[in-house]
Motif scaffolding. Structure first.
Motif, mmCIF file in Angstrom:
data_model
loop_
_atom_site.group_PDB
_atom_site.id
_atom_site.type_symbol
_atom_site.label_atom_id
_atom_site.label_comp_id
_atom_site.label_asym_id
_atom_site.label_seq_id
_atom_site.Cartn_x
_atom_site.Cartn_y
_atom_site.Cartn_z
ATOM 1 N N LEU A 1 0.831 -1.203 0.000
ATOM 2 C CA LEU A 1 0.000 0.000 0.000
ATOM 3 C C LEU A 1 0.867 1.255 0.000
ATOM 4 C CD1 LEU A 1 -2.972 0.619 -0.098
ATOM 5 C CD2 LEU A 1 -3.034 0.609 2.408
ATOM 6 N N VAL A 2 1.937 1.249 0.808
ATOM 7 C CA VAL A 2 2.873 2.370 0.829
ATOM 8 C C VAL A 2 3.509 2.554 -0.543
ATOM 9 C CG1 VAL A 2 5.083 3.183 1.741
ATOM 10 C CG2 VAL A 2 3.377 2.271 3.299
ATOM 11 N N GLY A 3 3.965 1.452 -1.143
ATOM 12 C CA GLY A 3 4.611 1.523 -2.444
ATOM 13 C C GLY A 3 3.690 2.033 -3.542
ATOM 14 N N THR A 4 2.454 1.571 -3.542
ATOM 15 C CA THR A 4 1.499 1.985 -4.572
ATOM 16 C C THR A 4 1.143 3.460 -4.437
ATOM 17 O OG1 THR A 4 0.566 -0.256 -4.623
ATOM 18 C CG2 THR A 4 -0.752 1.512 -5.575
ATOM 19 N N CYS A 5 0.861 3.907 -3.216
ATOM 20 C CA CYS A 5 0.493 5.312 -2.993
ATOM 21 C C CYS A 5 1.658 6.258 -3.307
ATOM 22 C CB CYS A 5 0.031 5.512 -1.548
ATOM 23 S SG CYS A 5 -1.547 4.725 -1.185
ATOM 24 N N SER A 6 2.868 5.844 -2.969
ATOM 25 C CA SER A 6 4.043 6.672 -3.264
ATOM 26 C C SER A 6 4.287 6.758 -4.762
ATOM 27 C CB SER A 6 5.285 6.101 -2.559
ATOM 28 O OG SER A 6 5.121 6.117 -1.153
ATOM 29 N N LEU A 7 3.882 5.709 -5.476
ATOM 30 C CA LEU A 7 4.037 5.698 -6.935
ATOM 31 C C LEU A 7 3.116 6.720 -7.599
ATOM 32 C CD1 LEU A 7 5.587 4.091 -9.152
ATOM 33 C CD2 LEU A 7 3.566 2.608 -9.295
ATOM 34 N N PHE A 8 1.925 6.915 -7.029
ATOM 35 C CA PHE A 8 0.954 7.837 -7.612
ATOM 36 C C PHE A 8 1.123 9.285 -7.148
ATOM 37 C CE2 PHE A 8 -1.555 3.873 -8.231
ATOM 38 C CZ PHE A 8 -1.776 4.007 -9.591
ATOM 39 N N LEU A 9 1.777 9.487 -6.007
ATOM 40 C CA LEU A 9 1.879 10.829 -5.412
ATOM 41 C C LEU A 9 2.418 11.901 -6.359
ATOM 42 C CD1 LEU A 9 1.543 12.621 -2.891
ATOM 43 C CD2 LEU A 9 3.843 11.931 -2.204
ATOM 44 N N PRO A 10 3.477 11.642 -7.134
ATOM 45 C CA PRO A 10 4.026 12.702 -7.994
ATOM 46 C C PRO A 10 3.054 13.229 -9.053
ATOM 47 C CG PRO A 10 5.590 10.891 -7.760
ATOM 48 C CD PRO A 10 4.293 10.419 -7.196
ATOM 49 N N PHE A 11 2.033 12.456 -9.366
ATOM 50 C CA PHE A 11 1.135 12.839 -10.455
ATOM 51 C C PHE A 11 -0.117 13.571 -9.978
ATOM 52 C CE2 PHE A 11 3.441 8.956 -11.591
ATOM 53 C CZ PHE A 11 4.116 9.398 -12.719
ATOM 54 N N VAL A 12 -0.218 13.800 -8.665
ATOM 55 C CA VAL A 12 -1.386 14.482 -8.101
ATOM 56 C C VAL A 12 -0.951 15.843 -7.571
ATOM 57 C CG1 VAL A 12 -3.294 14.347 -6.461
ATOM 58 C CG2 VAL A 12 -2.377 12.247 -7.478
ATOM 59 N N GLU A 13 -1.651 16.883 -7.968
ATOM 60 C CA GLU A 13 -1.248 18.243 -7.629
ATOM 61 C C GLU A 13 -2.025 18.849 -6.464
ATOM 62 O OE1 GLU A 13 1.272 19.821 -8.932
ATOM 63 O OE2 GLU A 13 1.739 18.215 -10.351
ATOM 64 N N VAL A 14 -3.167 18.298 -6.115
ATOM 65 C CA VAL A 14 -4.039 18.936 -5.122
ATOM 66 C C VAL A 14 -3.542 18.671 -3.698
ATOM 67 C CG1 VAL A 14 -6.089 18.993 -6.569
ATOM 68 C CG2 VAL A 14 -5.565 16.925 -5.266
ATOM 69 N N PHE A 15 -3.787 19.631 -2.797
ATOM 70 C CA PHE A 15 -3.311 19.542 -1.419
ATOM 71 C C PHE A 15 -3.993 18.420 -0.655
ATOM 72 C CE2 PHE A 15 -3.674 21.186 3.066
ATOM 73 C CZ PHE A 15 -2.359 20.924 3.416
ATOM 74 N N TRP A 16 -5.271 18.157 -0.952
ATOM 75 C CA TRP A 16 -6.011 17.153 -0.193
ATOM 76 C C TRP A 16 -5.417 15.758 -0.351
ATOM 77 C CZ3 TRP A 16 -7.881 13.009 -2.751
ATOM 78 C CH2 TRP A 16 -8.201 13.128 -4.102
ATOM 79 N N PHE A 17 -4.719 15.514 -1.478
ATOM 80 C CA PHE A 17 -4.139 14.185 -1.659
ATOM 81 C C PHE A 17 -3.021 13.930 -0.659
ATOM 82 C CE2 PHE A 17 -1.448 10.921 -3.612
ATOM 83 C CZ PHE A 17 -2.411 9.943 -3.875
ATOM 84 N N PHE A 18 -2.320 14.987 -0.255
ATOM 85 C CA PHE A 18 -1.300 14.819 0.787
ATOM 86 C C PHE A 18 -1.944 14.358 2.088
ATOM 87 C CE2 PHE A 18 1.349 17.449 -1.994
ATOM 88 C CZ PHE A 18 2.576 16.822 -1.857
ATOM 89 N N LYS A 19 -3.139 14.890 2.377
ATOM 90 C CA LYS A 19 -3.856 14.464 3.583
ATOM 91 C C LYS A 19 -4.211 12.984 3.493
ATOM 92 C CE LYS A 19 -5.977 19.046 4.124
ATOM 93 N NZ LYS A 19 -7.258 19.803 4.168
ATOM 94 N N LEU A 20 -4.736 12.575 2.329
ATOM 95 C CA LEU A 20 -5.083 11.167 2.125
ATOM 96 C C LEU A 20 -3.838 10.285 2.176
ATOM 97 C CD1 LEU A 20 -7.126 8.947 1.341
ATOM 98 C CD2 LEU A 20 -6.721 9.555 -1.059
ATOM 99 N N TRP A 21 -2.763 10.745 1.532
ATOM 100 C CA TRP A 21 -1.525 9.965 1.486
ATOM 101 C C TRP A 21 -0.969 9.729 2.887
ATOM 102 C CZ3 TRP A 21 3.830 10.976 2.349
ATOM 103 C CH2 TRP A 21 4.693 10.018 1.816
ATOM 104 N N PHE A 22 -0.924 10.790 3.696
ATOM 105 C CA PHE A 22 -0.412 10.637 5.054
ATOM 106 C C PHE A 22 -1.328 9.764 5.903
ATOM 107 C CE2 PHE A 22 2.316 14.474 4.350
ATOM 108 C CZ PHE A 22 3.513 13.873 4.709
ATOM 109 N N ALA A 23 -2.639 9.810 5.662
ATOM 110 C CA ALA A 23 -3.570 8.946 6.391
ATOM 111 C C ALA A 23 -3.300 7.476 6.085
ATOM 112 C CB ALA A 23 -5.014 9.306 6.041
ATOM 113 N N ILE A 24 -3.044 7.171 4.810
ATOM 114 C CA ILE A 24 -2.736 5.794 4.415
ATOM 115 C C ILE A 24 -1.394 5.359 4.992
ATOM 116 C CG2 ILE A 24 -2.207 4.308 2.436
ATOM 117 C CD1 ILE A 24 -4.225 6.005 0.831
ATOM 118 N N ILE A 25 -0.416 6.253 4.926
ATOM 119 C CA ILE A 25 0.914 5.954 5.483
ATOM 120 C C ILE A 25 0.814 5.662 6.970
ATOM 121 C CG2 ILE A 25 3.175 6.952 6.042
ATOM 122 C CD1 ILE A 25 2.765 6.105 3.087
ATOM 123 N N GLY A 26 0.039 6.467 7.690
ATOM 124 C CA GLY A 26 -0.127 6.271 9.126
ATOM 125 C C GLY A 26 -0.749 4.925 9.445
#
Length: 405
Positions: free
Chosen positions: A91-116
């Motif tokens: 899950l960490v690997g997949t989300c980190s793979l998609f992160l560079p292609f998303v520009e909106v701030f809310w995705f960082f919130k979602l990404w950190f929630a998944i990482i946590g």
């Protein structure tokens, strides 16, 4: 007992000689994704995102950790340690793979929630493996420091790597650095798929963990000490680069590189501790490290208030604190974990993770107030207050810690 690099594992390691590498990489990965918060704050603050919003960003990582930790024991029991670790890393690997292609701030919130959420699973699994194969207190402390040392390497790597990327001609593509974390995650999954891990015999069908026996005064004091240790660590890990840039007026690259030295000193501190801890009383060693941190923070505060023209020296003094701060968490954890019954270790670890995440979230929100109001002269005093709390609580804990659970 056989030795594999920095790690020492008992009989299980004899059957699984490659177990040390994936465990090391697991902590390395989670260290990088958790401690990239300082980089994210530094970069997003330049995009006119306010510090109060960035202060709450860490809550999107910490609150899921705190909540899911309560259910993670049941999750791990149902699917097994190995499958749970693989799921978290995938899950960490997949989300980190998609992160560079998303520009909106809310995705960082979602990404950190998944990482946590994934970190809650990963840490419980790793601590369970260590506890189930270590019985003696100092050996456990030695192993814990060795494993946790890789966490410091992750902090150093993420700060150094992103620092170079941000300062290069490709600085605008800094988010693509997360793709390297993704590749390491998938490689670690591959390593885990090739080995067998001894699973605990006890299975649970409870939704919430059994917390009976965790209400003793020593355990409450332990969690209080852990709370403030994480409080102190996050004051550095997430906010030190921004402190360097805003208060000491250095550029982003140098701010991240200077922060990397804190991680390097922290790695050194944990590595040295793993080598010498057998020779010292855990409580005396812990209190010595706390006193050294207080000493350094007093010097730093004096420089900030009375010799403000020489504050650049703080770039070199703050990293030294890592030498004494880094052993605190593994030492206090190992001292308590050695007293916990093996069938309760996953539940106990879930509580450690939960308390740590709450501490991190509260600290980030409160320290963002210092940045928002530009009162960073009090940054070192803010941390000093937390260190003094650790010294008082730890002294009380060590006086009572002869009880066994």
């Amino acid at each position: 007992m056989l030795k594999y690099g920095l790690y020492k594992f008992p009989k299980m390691a004899a059957k699984q000689p490659n177990i040390a590498l994936p465990l090391k990489l697991t902590f390395l990965i989670f260290s990088m994704v958790l401690n990239c918060m300082g980089i994210v704050i530094l970069q997003l603050s330049e995009q006119n995102i306010t510090y109060d919003k960035l202060g709450f960003l860490e809550s999107f990582k910490d609150i899921p950790i705190a909540i899911f930790s309560l259910f993670a024991v049941n999750f791990i029991s149902r699917f097994g340690t190995k499958k749970s670790l693989i799921f978290a890393l995938m899950l960490v690997g997949t989300c980190s793979l998609f992160l560079p292609f998303v520009e909106v701030f809310w995705f960082f919130k979602l990404w950190f929630a998944i990482i946590g959420t994934c970190f809650a699973i990963g840490k419980i699994c790793v601590y369970g493996i260590i506890r189930n194969n270590m019985t003696e207190e100092k050996s456990l402390a030695q192993t814990m420091n060795s494993v946790e040392a890789s966490f410091m390497i992750g902090i150093f790597t993420v700060n150094t790597g992103f620092g170079w990327l941000i300062s290069s001609q490709f600085g605008e593509y800094w988010k693509f650095g997360f793709m390297s974390i993704s590749l390491i995650s998938f490689f670690t999954v591959y390593l885990f798929s090739k080995i067998k891990i001894a699973e605990p015999e006890n299975k649970t069908t409870r939704i919430f963990p059994d917390l009976s026996g965790f209400g003793k005064k020593t355990i409450i004091l332990f969690f209080a000490v852990s709370f403030f240790i994480i409080f102190i660590e996050q004051s550095f890990n997430s906010w030190l680069p921004s402190f360097y840039k805003d208060h000491l007026k250095v550029n982003s690259f140098f701010a991240l590189q200077a922060s990397s030295f804190l991680a390097l000193f922290s790695y050194t501190g944990r590595t040295i501790t793993s080598k010498i801890i057998q020779r010292f009383s855990l409580s005396k060693y812990f209190m010595f490290c706390v006193m050294m941190i207080i000493f350094l923070l007093i010097i730093i505060s004096g420089l900030q208030f009375y010799f403000s023209e020489n504050t650049k020296v703080l770039l070199f003094l703050f990293p030294v604190i890592g030498l004494f701060l880094s052993p605190l968490y593994p030492v206090i954890n190992s001292k308590m974990i050695a007293k916990i019954e093996k069938n309760k270790i996953n539940t106990f670890t879930s509580l450690i993770v939960s308390v740590s995440s709450i501490s991190s979230s509260i600290n980030s929100i409160s320290i963002s107030i210092l940045f928002k109001n530009q009162i960073l002269t009090y940054y070192s005093l803010y941390i000093l207050g937390a260190v003094i709390m650790v010294s008082v609580l730890a002294y009380s804990y060590f006086k009572l810690s002869s009880d066994r659970i």
